[in-house]
Design a protein around this motif. Sequence first.
Motif, PDB file in Angstrom:
ATOM      1  N   PHE A 211       0.859  -1.189   0.000  1.00 31.82           N
ATOM      2  CA  PHE A 211       0.000   0.000   0.000  1.00 31.82           C
ATOM      3  C   PHE A 211       0.894   1.236   0.000  1.00 31.82           C
ATOM      4  O   PHE A 211       1.647   1.463   0.955  1.00 31.82           O
ATOM      5  CB  PHE A 211      -0.895   0.022   1.236  1.00 31.82           C
ATOM      6  N   ARG A 212       0.810   2.021  -1.048  1.00 29.92           N
ATOM      7  CA  ARG A 212       1.632   3.226  -1.164  1.00 29.92           C
ATOM      8  C   ARG A 212       0.860   4.311  -1.886  1.00 29.92           C
ATOM      9  O   ARG A 212      -0.195   4.062  -2.474  1.00 29.92           O
ATOM     10  CB  ARG A 212       2.912   2.920  -1.950  1.00 29.92           C
ATOM     11  N   ALA A 213       1.409   5.517  -1.853  1.00 30.73           N
ATOM     12  CA  ALA A 213       0.878   6.626  -2.641  1.00 30.73           C
ATOM     13  C   ALA A 213       1.949   6.967  -3.667  1.00 30.73           C
ATOM     14  O   ALA A 213       2.924   7.647  -3.355  1.00 30.73           O
ATOM     15  CB  ALA A 213       0.555   7.828  -1.758  1.00 30.73           C
ATOM     16  N   LEU A 214       1.777   6.450  -4.867  1.00 31.58           N
ATOM     17  CA  LEU A 214       2.778   6.628  -5.915  1.00 31.58           C
ATOM     18  C   LEU A 214       2.108   7.237  -7.136  1.00 31.58           C
ATOM     19  O   LEU A 214       1.154   6.667  -7.673  1.00 31.58           O
ATOM     20  CB  LEU A 214       3.404   5.276  -6.280  1.00 31.58           C
ATOM     21  N   PRO A 215       2.580   8.406  -7.585  1.00 31.32           N
ATOM     22  CA  PRO A 215       1.971   9.022  -8.768  1.00 31.32           C
ATOM     23  C   PRO A 215       2.007   8.074  -9.957  1.00 31.32           C
ATOM     24  O   PRO A 215       2.986   7.332 -10.143  1.00 31.32           O
ATOM     25  CB  PRO A 215       2.847  10.254  -9.014  1.00 31.32           C
ATOM     26  N   PRO A 216       0.949   8.047 -10.777  1.00 35.02           N
ATOM     27  CA  PRO A 216       0.895   7.120 -11.916  1.00 35.02           C
ATOM     28  C   PRO A 216       2.112   7.199 -12.821  1.00 35.02           C
ATOM     29  O   PRO A 216       2.579   6.176 -13.323  1.00 35.02           O
ATOM     30  CB  PRO A 216      -0.382   7.555 -12.645  1.00 35.02           C
ATOM     31  N   GLY A 217       2.655   8.403 -13.016  1.00 30.16           N
ATOM     32  CA  GLY A 217       3.802   8.553 -13.901  1.00 30.16           C
ATOM     33  C   GLY A 217       5.084   7.958 -13.351  1.00 30.16           C
ATOM     34  O   GLY A 217       6.072   7.835 -14.072  1.00 30.16           O
ATOM     35  N   GLU A 218       5.084   7.574 -12.067  1.00 29.27           N
ATOM     36  CA  GLU A 218       6.285   7.024 -11.452  1.00 29.27           C
ATOM     37  C   GLU A 218       6.202   5.518 -11.245  1.00 29.27           C
ATOM     38  O   GLU A 218       7.085   4.925 -10.614  1.00 29.27           O
ATOM     39  CB  GLU A 218       6.544   7.723 -10.107  1.00 29.27           C
ATOM     40  N   LEU A 219       5.159   4.894 -11.788  1.00 30.51           N
ATOM     41  CA  LEU A 219       5.019   3.451 -11.631  1.00 30.51           C
ATOM     42  C   LEU A 219       6.064   2.719 -12.463  1.00 30.51           C
ATOM     43  O   LEU A 219       6.188   2.968 -13.660  1.00 30.51           O
ATOM     44  CB  LEU A 219       3.625   2.996 -12.084  1.00 30.51           C
ATOM     45  N   PRO A 220       6.812   1.791 -11.868  1.00 29.96           N
ATOM     46  CA  PRO A 220       7.763   1.003 -12.665  1.00 29.96           C
ATOM     47  C   PRO A 220       7.028   0.094 -13.635  1.00 29.96           C
ATOM     48  O   PRO A 220       5.882  -0.305 -13.396  1.00 29.96           O
ATOM     49  CB  PRO A 220       8.518   0.179 -11.604  1.00 29.96           C
ATOM     50  N   SER A 221       7.675  -0.259 -14.726  1.00 30.44           N
ATOM     51  CA  SER A 221       7.099  -1.205 -15.669  1.00 30.44           C
ATOM     52  C   SER A 221       6.880  -2.542 -14.971  1.00 30.44           C
ATOM     53  O   SER A 221       7.734  -3.015 -14.232  1.00 30.44           O
ATOM     54  CB  SER A 221       8.043  -1.395 -16.856  1.00 30.44           C
ATOM     55  N   GLY A 222       5.717  -3.127 -15.199  1.00 32.26           N
ATOM     56  CA  GLY A 222       5.404  -4.408 -14.577  1.00 32.26           C
ATOM     57  C   GLY A 222       4.609  -4.289 -13.296  1.00 32.26           C
ATOM     58  O   GLY A 222       4.229  -5.304 -12.702  1.00 32.26           O
ATOM     59  N   ILE A 223       4.333  -3.056 -12.855  1.00 27.21           N
ATOM     60  CA  ILE A 223       3.561  -2.824 -11.630  1.00 27.21           C
ATOM     61  C   ILE A 223       2.213  -2.217 -11.992  1.00 27.21           C
ATOM     62  O   ILE A 223       2.130  -1.285 -12.787  1.00 27.21           O
ATOM     63  CB  ILE A 223       4.308  -1.883 -10.667  1.00 27.21           C
ATOM     64  N   THR A 224       1.160  -2.754 -11.398  1.00 29.58           N
ATOM     65  CA  THR A 224      -0.181  -2.195 -11.526  1.00 29.58           C
ATOM     66  C   THR A 224      -0.553  -1.535 -10.199  1.00 29.58           C
ATOM     67  O   THR A 224      -0.239  -2.066  -9.130  1.00 29.58           O
ATOM     68  CB  THR A 224      -1.208  -3.286 -11.861  1.00 29.58           C
ATOM     69  N   ALA A 225      -1.189  -0.365 -10.263  1.00 34.67           N
ATOM     70  CA  ALA A 225      -1.607   0.344  -9.053  1.00 34.67           C
ATOM     71  C   ALA A 225      -3.108   0.604  -9.114  1.00 34.67           C
ATOM     72  O   ALA A 225      -3.622   1.050 -10.140  1.00 34.67           O
ATOM     73  CB  ALA A 225      -0.862   1.664  -8.910  1.00 34.67           C
TER      74      ALA A 225
END
Length: 310
Positions: A142-156
Amino acid sequence: MDVQALQTFVAVADTGQFQAAAADLGISQQAASKRIATLERHLGVTLLVRTPRGSNLSLDGQVFLPHAKKALTAFEQAEESVRPGSRPLRVDVLNRRIAPAQAVYRFYLGRPGTGLDAVTLRDENAGRAARRVLEGTVDATFRALPPGELPSGITAERLLDVPLQLLVGPSHPLADANGVSPADLAGHRIWIPGIRPGTEWAAFYDAFAEAFGLSIDALGPNFGDEALMDALADSSSLATLVGSEDRYLWPQGHDLRRIPLHDPTPVYPHMLLFRSGDRHPVLTALREHLHTSAPGAPGDVWVPERFDRP
């Protein structure tokens, strides 16, 4: 060593017939013969001796057979151990007192016996926690990560918006308020010990303070939640911020007050981060639970612009 070749060898040894073994395995007799020939070349010995009535084990084959069966059993156990649902889902809840931990706990209470392991990666910021998910240290976080900072292979998925509340002692000027606006907090000292630079919650509170002209600091040593509750109870000016779903306990004599914030209501946007395509059934059930049971935030909410996407 080729697992399929081992399976074929054991099947021929058990049936005594290449044709029968091939039928059991769903392959052609020619394919079965090729697998055995490849295995024998790899080992440098003859394992099966063909006869007019079928195939018999050679002396080397008799020695090799029990080891081949053990190897296949070990392979099957290894494969089973990582099949979706065969091991507990490992979820990072960040802190056992705050909303994500409480949500996961309620999920577990509704499904006693569910394979679930709640952990806390408290020293990780959102980016590093996401990499832990990719590496397989945890299945989700559980985190607060801006969509533009999501690593490839991760779904939020933004599944848990938690309204903030003001927490004060009984002598604080706002102690008897039924609710206050964030703008009303200007001029009051808000202390949140333990905020670490470079973390997503530091970015959240920096944005919140800037948006409403507030003073939020983390000065001084962090002696833990109990020390913070003691400080609030003894102060007429100190305040802190907590989530509406966070679970903090204090002595009854402290008489601390939770005061809702509104006009607008600031919410902390907890997102569930997991590997894209992860088919663990407990993860699927947890996501469905959060979709249907997470407390709804009021309509007039504030979230930092960098996080403000579903």
